[in-house]
Design an enzyme around this catalytic site. Structure first.
Site, PDB file in Angstrom:
ATOM      1  N   VAL A  93       0.900  -1.154   0.000  1.00 37.94           N
ATOM      2  CA  VAL A  93       0.000   0.000   0.000  1.00 37.94           C
ATOM      3  C   VAL A  93       0.941   1.206   0.000  1.00 37.94           C
ATOM      4  O   VAL A  93       1.489   1.565   1.030  1.00 37.94           O
ATOM      5  CB  VAL A  93      -0.919   0.006   1.230  1.00 37.94           C
ATOM      6  N   PRO A  94       1.168   1.812  -1.171  1.00 39.97           N
ATOM      7  CA  PRO A  94       2.347   2.661  -1.369  1.00 39.97           C
ATOM      8  C   PRO A  94       2.279   4.056  -0.764  1.00 39.97           C
ATOM      9  O   PRO A  94       2.217   5.074  -1.469  1.00 39.97           O
ATOM     10  CB  PRO A  94       2.452   2.732  -2.898  1.00 39.97           C
ATOM     11  N   CYS A  95       2.350   4.118   0.564  1.00 36.16           N
ATOM     12  CA  CYS A  95       2.336   5.416   1.226  1.00 36.16           C
ATOM     13  C   CYS A  95       3.605   6.212   0.912  1.00 36.16           C
ATOM     14  O   CYS A  95       3.627   7.437   1.080  1.00 36.16           O
ATOM     15  CB  CYS A  95       2.173   5.246   2.733  1.00 36.16           C
ATOM     16  N   HIS A  96       4.653   5.529   0.429  1.00 36.31           N
ATOM     17  CA  HIS A  96       5.882   6.248   0.067  1.00 36.31           C
ATOM     18  C   HIS A  96       5.686   7.112  -1.170  1.00 36.31           C
ATOM     19  O   HIS A  96       6.523   7.960  -1.471  1.00 36.31           O
ATOM     20  CB  HIS A  96       7.024   5.253  -0.164  1.00 36.31           C
TER      21      HIS A  96
END
Length: 294
Positions: A261-264
């Protein structure tokens, strides 16, 4: 068997650097970020690290998919601020200029997801068994957590920080029953960090355990394509709460399934990378790793 032995057994040359490569790359990323104004040459970097330029170039390029020079161009924060500020370029053009945006391709990981019910979340994990294990990854030691419904947690630690990493994750669901089971989590680690297995024929199933608002934010993150970046304001607008940028930022910071879950890929309004729960160096590393594959 010790943790170090567990990690060593899980290591695969297809998905993670050998030996101390991660530490080498971490130092290069920090150096490029701190000294970007001086634009250090490959030879200068290699001399500081006590390595040959040729070996350093090969190590970094094999790991990140692009050269140290290209990586510097992709993550230069001062350049981002200049483009967004004095030159007033839109975020999309800035992202393209920095190499943070790809050609609009679909999210290559093909993640399928479901959310725990509000009641299950309010129970704070009561009745839930979460299996966990430590695995090598391109971004340091990965703590992988899974339920019988799918991947529930993914966090990162440097060697020696594994217990603190586990405590941070476990406190999110204090009433859950945690079982160390590396055999159960190994398939998730292999699936997540091997781009060759990012296929719609084998979707990765994740389960989101959070409040309704958090889940909506995390679902929005899943829609960001590989190689792209958005702002917290963009996310707030997408979930129908345009004034909730600060709350969105908090929810992004509580994302329990990092990288997948690409919070970056979430940036501050100015285009700066801002904070990251597992460290800004790791966030830069993820963006660079993805840019080499976008």
């Amino acid at each position: 068997m010790t943790l170090a032995q567990h990690i060593d057994l899980s290591r695969s040359t297809d998905i993670t650097p050998d030996g101390g490569d991660y530490e080498t790359v971490r130092q290069v990323i920090e150096m490029l970020t701190l000294d970007y104004r001086s634009q250090p040459s490959l030879e200068t970097i290699a001399e500081r690290l006590g390595q040959s330029p040729t070996q350093l170039q090969k190590t970094f390029t094999r790991w990140a998919g692009l050269s140290p020079k290209a990586f510097l161009q992709a993550v230069t924060l001062d350049h981002a601020k200049r483009l967004l500020g004095r030159e007033e370029l839109p975020l999309l053009e800035t992202s393209l200029e920095l190499g943070l945006s790809g050609p609009g391709r679909l999210h290559d990981l093909f993640v399928t997801h479901e959310a725990m019910s509000p009641g299950e979340w309010k129970a704070r994990g009561a009745g839930l068994t979460i299996r966990y294990g430590y695995h090598a990854s391109p971004f340091g030691v990965a703590l992988v957590m899974a339920t019988d419904r799918g991947l529930a947690g993914l966090a990162f630690a440097d060697v020696g920080g594994e217990q603190a990493c586990f405590d941070d994750m476990a406190c999110r669901w204090p009433n859950a029953h945690f079982v160390e089971d590396q055999l159960a989590t190994a398939p998730y680690a292999a699936r997540v960090f091997d781009p060759a297995r990012w296929s719609s024929d084998e979707p990765l199933r994740v389960v989101l355990i959070g409040s309704d608002f958090q889940v909506r934010v995390w679902e929005s993150l899943l829609s960001i394509p590989l190689g792209k970046a958005v702002t917290y304001s963009d996310i707030a607008a997408k979930i129908g709460q345009p004034t909730a940028s600060r709350a969105v930022g908090a929810a992004v910071g509580r994302n329990p399934i990092s990288f997948v879950v690409p919070c970056h890929r979430a940036l501050g309004k100015s285009g700066a990378l801002t904070g990251y729960h597992w460290g800004l160096t790791r966030k830069r590393a993820m963006l660079g790793w993805e840019q080499g594959r976008a």
